[in-house]
Scaffold this motif. Structure first.
Motif, PDB file in Angstrom:
ATOM      1  N   GLY A   1       0.787  -1.228   0.000  1.00  0.00           N
ATOM      2  CA  GLY A   1       0.000   0.000   0.000  1.00  0.00           C
ATOM      3  C   GLY A   1       0.819   1.279   0.000  1.00  0.00           C
ATOM      4  O   GLY A   1       0.262   2.384   0.083  1.00  0.00           O
ATOM      5  N   GLU A   2       2.126   1.190  -0.092  1.00  0.00           N
ATOM      6  CA  GLU A   2       2.997   2.357  -0.013  1.00  0.00           C
ATOM      7  C   GLU A   2       3.068   3.074  -1.360  1.00  0.00           C
ATOM      8  O   GLU A   2       3.247   2.437  -2.409  1.00  0.00           O
ATOM      9  N   SER A   3       2.955   4.389  -1.345  1.00  0.00           N
ATOM     10  CA  SER A   3       3.083   5.181  -2.567  1.00  0.00           C
ATOM     11  C   SER A   3       4.548   5.358  -2.928  1.00  0.00           C
ATOM     12  O   SER A   3       5.437   5.118  -2.097  1.00  0.00           O
ATOM     13  N   ASP A   4       4.800   5.799  -4.146  1.00  0.00           N
ATOM     14  CA  ASP A   4       6.182   6.053  -4.549  1.00  0.00           C
ATOM     15  C   ASP A   4       6.823   7.121  -3.674  1.00  0.00           C
ATOM     16  O   ASP A   4       7.995   7.008  -3.297  1.00  0.00           O
ATOM     17  N   ASP A   5       6.049   8.156  -3.343  1.00  0.00           N
ATOM     18  CA  ASP A   5       6.590   9.235  -2.506  1.00  0.00           C
ATOM     19  C   ASP A   5       6.912   8.734  -1.098  1.00  0.00           C
ATOM     20  O   ASP A   5       7.952   9.086  -0.520  1.00  0.00           O
ATOM     21  N   ALA A   6       6.031   7.886  -0.562  1.00  0.00           N
ATOM     22  CA  ALA A   6       6.265   7.347   0.787  1.00  0.00           C
ATOM     23  C   ALA A   6       7.464   6.405   0.785  1.00  0.00           C
ATOM     24  O   ALA A   6       8.258   6.385   1.741  1.00  0.00           O
ATOM     25  N   TRP A   7       7.589   5.625  -0.280  1.00  0.00           N
ATOM     26  CA  TRP A   7       8.768   4.744  -0.405  1.00  0.00           C
ATOM     27  C   TRP A   7      10.051   5.553  -0.422  1.00  0.00           C
ATOM     28  O   TRP A   7      11.003   5.236   0.309  1.00  0.00           O
ATOM     29  N   LEU A   8      10.104   6.603  -1.215  1.00  0.00           N
ATOM     30  CA  LEU A   8      11.310   7.408  -1.308  1.00  0.00           C
ATOM     31  C   LEU A   8      11.614   8.101   0.017  1.00  0.00           C
ATOM     32  O   LEU A   8      12.785   8.198   0.415  1.00  0.00           O
ATOM     33  N   SER A   9      10.577   8.545   0.721  1.00  0.00           N
ATOM     34  CA  SER A   9      10.778   9.154   2.033  1.00  0.00           C
ATOM     35  C   SER A   9      11.362   8.145   3.010  1.00  0.00           C
ATOM     36  O   SER A   9      12.266   8.479   3.794  1.00  0.00           O
ATOM     37  N   ARG A  10      10.886   6.912   2.951  1.00  0.00           N
ATOM     38  CA  ARG A  10      11.408   5.873   3.842  1.00  0.00           C
ATOM     39  C   ARG A  10      12.863   5.552   3.523  1.00  0.00           C
ATOM     40  O   ARG A  10      13.693   5.381   4.426  1.00  0.00           O
ATOM     41  N   MET A  11      13.198   5.492   2.250  1.00  0.00           N
ATOM     42  CA  MET A  11      14.581   5.219   1.867  1.00  0.00           C
ATOM     43  C   MET A  11      15.505   6.389   2.239  1.00  0.00           C
ATOM     44  O   MET A  11      16.647   6.182   2.645  1.00  0.00           O
ATOM     45  N   THR A  12      14.990   7.596   2.111  1.00  0.00           N
ATOM     46  CA  THR A  12      15.762   8.767   2.521  1.00  0.00           C
ATOM     47  C   THR A  12      16.082   8.702   4.013  1.00  0.00           C
ATOM     48  O   THR A  12      17.205   8.984   4.440  1.00  0.00           O
ATOM     49  N   LYS A  13      15.096   8.286   4.811  1.00  0.00           N
ATOM     50  CA  LYS A  13      15.312   8.142   6.252  1.00  0.00           C
ATOM     51  C   LYS A  13      16.329   7.050   6.538  1.00  0.00           C
ATOM     52  O   LYS A  13      17.173   7.189   7.441  1.00  0.00           O
ATOM     53  N   GLU A  14      16.279   5.942   5.774  1.00  0.00           N
ATOM     54  CA  GLU A  14      17.240   4.846   5.956  1.00  0.00           C
ATOM     55  C   GLU A  14      18.678   5.347   5.790  1.00  0.00           C
ATOM     56  O   GLU A  14      19.582   4.905   6.489  1.00  0.00           O
ATOM     57  N   VAL A  15      18.865   6.259   4.864  1.00  0.00           N
ATOM     58  CA  VAL A  15      20.207   6.777   4.583  1.00  0.00           C
ATOM     59  C   VAL A  15      20.597   7.886   5.561  1.00  0.00           C
ATOM     60  O   VAL A  15      21.657   7.846   6.191  1.00  0.00           O
ATOM     61  N   ASP A  16      19.728   8.867   5.710  1.00  0.00           N
ATOM     62  CA  ASP A  16      20.067  10.048   6.499  1.00  0.00           C
ATOM     63  C   ASP A  16      20.214   9.733   7.988  1.00  0.00           C
ATOM     64  O   ASP A  16      21.038  10.346   8.687  1.00  0.00           O
ATOM     65  N   THR A  17      19.425   8.787   8.500  1.00  0.00           N
ATOM     66  CA  THR A  17      19.518   8.437   9.916  1.00  0.00           C
ATOM     67  C   THR A  17      20.892   7.855  10.248  1.00  0.00           C
ATOM     68  O   THR A  17      21.487   8.185  11.284  1.00  0.00           O
ATOM     69  N   VAL A  18      21.400   7.000   9.374  1.00  0.00           N
ATOM     70  CA  VAL A  18      22.715   6.405   9.630  1.00  0.00           C
ATOM     71  C   VAL A  18      23.809   7.467   9.550  1.00  0.00           C
ATOM     72  O   VAL A  18      24.744   7.466  10.370  1.00  0.00           O
ATOM     73  N   GLU A  19      23.693   8.370   8.590  1.00  0.00           N
ATOM     74  CA  GLU A  19      24.675   9.456   8.516  1.00  0.00           C
ATOM     75  C   GLU A  19      24.695  10.248   9.824  1.00  0.00           C
ATOM     76  O   GLU A  19      25.762  10.575  10.353  1.00  0.00           O
ATOM     77  N   ALA A  20      23.511  10.536  10.363  1.00  0.00           N
ATOM     78  CA  ALA A  20      23.431  11.292  11.618  1.00  0.00           C
ATOM     79  C   ALA A  20      24.006  10.493  12.784  1.00  0.00           C
ATOM     80  O   ALA A  20      24.687  11.049  13.660  1.00  0.00           O
ATOM     81  N   LEU A  21      23.761   9.186  12.814  1.00  0.00           N
ATOM     82  CA  LEU A  21      24.285   8.351  13.903  1.00  0.00           C
ATOM     83  C   LEU A  21      25.807   8.229  13.840  1.00  0.00           C
ATOM     84  O   LEU A  21      26.481   8.193  14.880  1.00  0.00           O
ATOM     85  N   LEU A  22      26.356   8.155  12.644  1.00  0.00           N
ATOM     86  CA  LEU A  22      27.810   8.123  12.513  1.00  0.00           C
ATOM     87  C   LEU A  22      28.434   9.397  13.084  1.00  0.00           C
ATOM     88  O   LEU A  22      29.430   9.345  13.814  1.00  0.00           O
ATOM     89  N   ILE A  23      27.836  10.532  12.759  1.00  0.00           N
ATOM     90  CA  ILE A  23      28.366  11.801  13.249  1.00  0.00           C
ATOM     91  C   ILE A  23      28.171  11.922  14.762  1.00  0.00           C
ATOM     92  O   ILE A  23      29.068  12.359  15.500  1.00  0.00           O
ATOM     93  N   LYS A  24      27.013  11.488  15.253  1.00  0.00           N
ATOM     94  CA  LYS A  24      26.729  11.563  16.686  1.00  0.00           C
ATOM     95  C   LYS A  24      27.687  10.699  17.503  1.00  0.00           C
ATOM     96  O   LYS A  24      28.205  11.131  18.551  1.00  0.00           O
ATOM     97  N   ASN A  25      27.928   9.470  17.048  1.00  0.00           N
ATOM     98  CA  ASN A  25      28.679   8.504  17.845  1.00  0.00           C
ATOM     99  C   ASN A  25      30.171   8.466  17.548  1.00  0.00           C
ATOM    100  O   ASN A  25      30.967   8.140  18.432  1.00  0.00           O
ATOM    101  N   LEU A  26      30.547   8.799  16.310  1.00  0.00           N
ATOM    102  CA  LEU A  26      31.962   8.737  15.939  1.00  0.00           C
ATOM    103  C   LEU A  26      32.544  10.098  15.568  1.00  0.00           C
ATOM    104  O   LEU A  26      33.756  10.236  15.422  1.00  0.00           O
ATOM    105  N   GLY A  27      31.675  11.087  15.399  1.00  0.00           N
ATOM    106  CA  GLY A  27      32.146  12.441  15.129  1.00  0.00           C
ATOM    107  C   GLY A  27      32.308  12.793  13.664  1.00  0.00           C
ATOM    108  O   GLY A  27      32.608  13.938  13.330  1.00  0.00           O
ATOM    109  N   HIS A  28      32.053  11.852  12.763  1.00  0.00           N
ATOM    110  CA  HIS A  28      32.271  12.111  11.341  1.00  0.00           C
ATOM    111  C   HIS A  28      31.670  10.974  10.514  1.00  0.00           C
ATOM    112  O   HIS A  28      31.337   9.903  11.043  1.00  0.00           O
TER     113      HIS A  28
END
Length: 354
Positions: free
Chosen positions: A158-185
């Protein structure tokens, strides 16, 4: 005392020697587990990993930092002769327990692509942030493998293309933020789970300045797609040292252009059109193999252009064509690989035009 003329000859000889020693491509090895108890298809034993690393050391390979080497290749800067990079996927704790001591002893840099969901919930089978910090002090680099390791091209029910892309964006951006938070870069590199991406996902990477890897085999060069880079698997069926030696000696196929018809296969056999750069190559010795089918048929449409075609359609899943060609010295193989996805209707893959 040397004259200016002799200095010129000496400098020229040194320049030629340095040019010979320089390398304008990079093989990247891909590992997962280093263990005797994990699935054999994605594992090397500690003994096998030691054998691989000893071979790199004894054969004079220069293990380089992955991101720095990619930056140099993209900028057309030469790498050391026999440069190679080492990478792992999935942040398994066995990397720390069994792989890291071997790497540390040899002073080899390495990159681990981490999926953060099991790290954040403190799974005993996965690395901790504290272990990553310890590994960083001895050449470890930690990069993005998404949060939950999803099939990035599959939509939920039932997921729309826009919702899918938003979910994939979160999959990528969240890890980038966690790397910076926990390792500094963050090194701004990502490995696609299962190697799957499409034009939309690769554009997302480009917009974020993230270099990304698929699961097609081959070596990286300045001509590579830096949002869909190749690596050589070195685990499971690919862990034999004889196989590894061939891959470490591989060169990028000297291609001017390639046409594969997109990321998805259909109910028709796939084909790929390769156009070679001008040069003296052993084109008559080019061979292309289709996964599970044997040799592809080759149709030379001109002196430097060939169409390689599979004999039958792929089944559901990922299929590939690997092409190799010996160089003029017969000591190295030019290497090229392309992967297609054959999707089933119930898998929910995004539109093939995305």
């Amino acid at each position: 005392m040397l004259s200016k003329f002799h200095y010129g000859i000496l400098f020229g000889a040194m320049s030629v020697s340095m040019a010979v020693q320089a390398q304008d491509y990079l093989p990247v090895l891909q590992y997962h587990h280093v263990s005797v108890s994990s699935p054999k298809s994605t594992s090397v034993t500690p003994e096998q990993f030691t054998e691989h690393m000893d071979y790199l050391k004894n054969a004079g390979f220069q293990v380089v930092d992955l991101r720095s080497a990619l930056d140099d290749l993209q900028a057309h800067k030469a790498l050391p002769e026999k440069a190679v990079a080492i990478s792992f996927d999935d942040a398994y704790r066995s990397i720390y327990q069994a792989g890291f001591p071997i790497l540390k002893e040899r002073n080899f840099p390495f990159t681990v692509f981490i999926n953060t969901e099991p790290v954040e919930r403190k799974s005993r089978s996965f690395l901790t942030w504290e272990q990553m910090k310890e590994m960083e002090a001895s050449g470890g680099v930690f990069a993005n493998h998404t949060i939950r390791h999803p099939y990035m091209l599959r939509k939920e029910e039932g997921e729309s293309d826009d919702a899918w892309l938003s979910r994939m964006t979160k999959e990528v951006d969240t890890v980038e933020a966690l790397l910076i938070k926990n390792l500094g870069h963050s090194p701004k590199m990502l490995a696609y789970p299962y190697g799957e991406s499409n034009r939309t996902i690769r554009t997302m990477m480009e917009e974020r300045g993230v270099m990304a890897f698929g699961q097609q085999s081959g070596v990286v060069s300045a001509d590579s797609d830096f949002e869909n880079l190749p690596r050589f698997p070195a685990s499971g069926a690919y862990a034999k040292l004889s196989t590894l030696k061939t891959k470490l000696d591989a060169k990028p196929m000297p291609l001017l252009a390639e046409q594969a018809g997109g990321d998805f296969a259909t109910d028709k056999p796939v084909s790929i059109r390769l156009t070679f750069k001008d040069g003296k190559y052993r084109l008559k010795d080019l061979v292309c193999y289709v996964a599970g089918q044997g040799k592809a048929s080759l149709d030379w449409v001109s002196e430097n252009e060939v169409i390689a075609t599979a004999s039958k359609p792929f089944g559901v899943g990922r299929g590939r064509i690997n092409c190799t060609m010996p160089d003029n010295s017969a000591k190295h193989y030019y290497w090229y690989s392309n992967v297609w996805i054959r999707s089933a209707p119930d898998q929910g893959y995004v539109s093939e035009k995305s």
